[in-house]
Design an enzyme around this catalytic site. Sequence first.
Site, PDB file in Angstrom:
ATOM      1  N   PRO A   2       0.825  -1.164  -0.118  1.00 30.84           N
ATOM      2  CA  PRO A   2       0.011  -0.151   0.303  1.00 30.84           C
ATOM      3  C   PRO A   2       0.700   1.471   0.099  1.00 30.84           C
ATOM      4  O   PRO A   2       1.599   1.691   1.060  1.00 30.84           O
ATOM      5  CB  PRO A   2      -0.439   0.000   1.425  1.00 30.84           C
ATOM      6  CG  PRO A   2       0.215  -0.972   1.906  1.00 30.84           C
ATOM      7  CD  PRO A   2       1.031  -1.678   1.266  1.00 30.84           C
ATOM      8  N   GLU A   3       0.582   2.546  -1.113  1.00 25.82           N
ATOM      9  CA  GLU A   3       1.295   4.045  -1.239  1.00 25.82           C
ATOM     10  C   GLU A   3      -0.172   4.053  -1.469  1.00 25.82           C
ATOM     11  O   GLU A   3      -1.386   3.031  -1.897  1.00 25.82           O
ATOM     12  CB  GLU A   3       2.005   3.771  -1.635  1.00 25.82           C
ATOM     13  CG  GLU A   3       3.320   3.302  -1.471  1.00 25.82           C
ATOM     14  CD  GLU A   3       4.569   3.781  -1.742  1.00 25.82           C
ATOM     15  OE1 GLU A   3       4.989   4.962  -2.470  1.00 25.82           O
ATOM     16  OE2 GLU A   3       5.669   3.165  -2.119  1.00 25.82           O
ATOM     17  N   ARG A 112       2.259  -9.791   7.941  1.00 22.97           N
ATOM     18  CA  ARG A 112       3.492  -8.272   8.797  1.00 22.97           C
ATOM     19  C   ARG A 112       2.269  -8.384   9.973  1.00 22.97           C
ATOM     20  O   ARG A 112       3.121  -7.528  11.490  1.00 22.97           O
ATOM     21  CB  ARG A 112       3.842  -7.944   7.936  1.00 22.97           C
ATOM     22  CG  ARG A 112       5.616  -7.692   8.063  1.00 22.97           C
ATOM     23  CD  ARG A 112       6.104  -6.949   6.919  1.00 22.97           C
ATOM     24  NE  ARG A 112       7.278  -5.897   8.334  1.00 22.97           N
ATOM     25  CZ  ARG A 112       8.138  -5.511   7.492  1.00 22.97           C
ATOM     26  NH1 ARG A 112       7.899  -5.275   6.246  1.00 22.97           N
ATOM     27  NH2 ARG A 112       9.291  -4.552   8.375  1.00 22.97           N
TER      28      ARG A 112
END
Length: 274
Positions: A2-3, A112
């Site tokens: 995600p950006e 994560r």
Amino acid sequence: MPELPEVEVHRRHLDAWLAGHSLVELLFKPAGMLAGTTPASLETNLQGARFLAPLRRGKHLAVPVAGGGALYLHLGMTGHFSRRQGDEAVPRFQTLSLHLENGTVVDFTDARRFSKVGWLPDHDVTRYAPFNALGPDLLLSPPSAKELRDLLSRTQRPLKVALMDQGVVAGLGNIHASEALWRARIHPNRLGSSLTLVEARQLLAGIAATFQLVLQDDDGETLPYVTQGAPNPFSVYGREGERCARCRKGEIERAVQAGRSTFWCPVCQSSNAG
DNA sequence: ACCCGTGTTCGCTG
DNA sequence: TCAGCGAACACGGG
């Protein structure tokens, strides 16, 4: 993954999958929680919720719920949404599953576990943290060249670092910050305060182009990320030691700024390396 | 086994 | 107050 542009792709998926549908069952394995939200409060507020159109600011997502309030989501490093039928297997790394009245399940997975989930008490989410601390969204309401230059002129930090500060402008992460600076031919080490108006214009164009690379490639599931085993779709990111694809002269360099890898072409981006 | 990592925050130091 | 640094979070993948 995600950006801003990847989060935007996820927002579009959530719009197609969630908007107008109601929650019949919630499965929640607590990962990161937004400050002020507890698993119990989230479950209470989401009970029987009907979802409305999701919105995004920077890398943050909110899904408003009919009657007030909104589900908050941040993908962290490895957050991902997927959809399945209710009788299919639960995906690996599940942190949140939304079972809908139409029999589909929207899963939020996060290997994560740096993601965050929370509850915002109002539809006007921009009044609340973390939305109220964000600079202008670089896709939805990008600053003008003058505004961008003024935002960056307030800092003595390197441009690459300042551009990743979500309070300055919202949406750039480590990959797209390097990519946008390469497209704008500006050295990542230049100080924010040294940016000219012309350079700010180039930078805005570079940001738009680098976002477009992801947005136009949205096939619904796969996003162009380097960790997927696909060829590296980026121009400088992850290309240390390779020949620059534009000038064919420079060898891509890598250095660490604020703890993150920055990549650039020493020939194309030579302007006043400061 | 070692190193790296798309994000963010916090504490320490100069 | 600002900037830089390192660590922390937790875990997969090369």
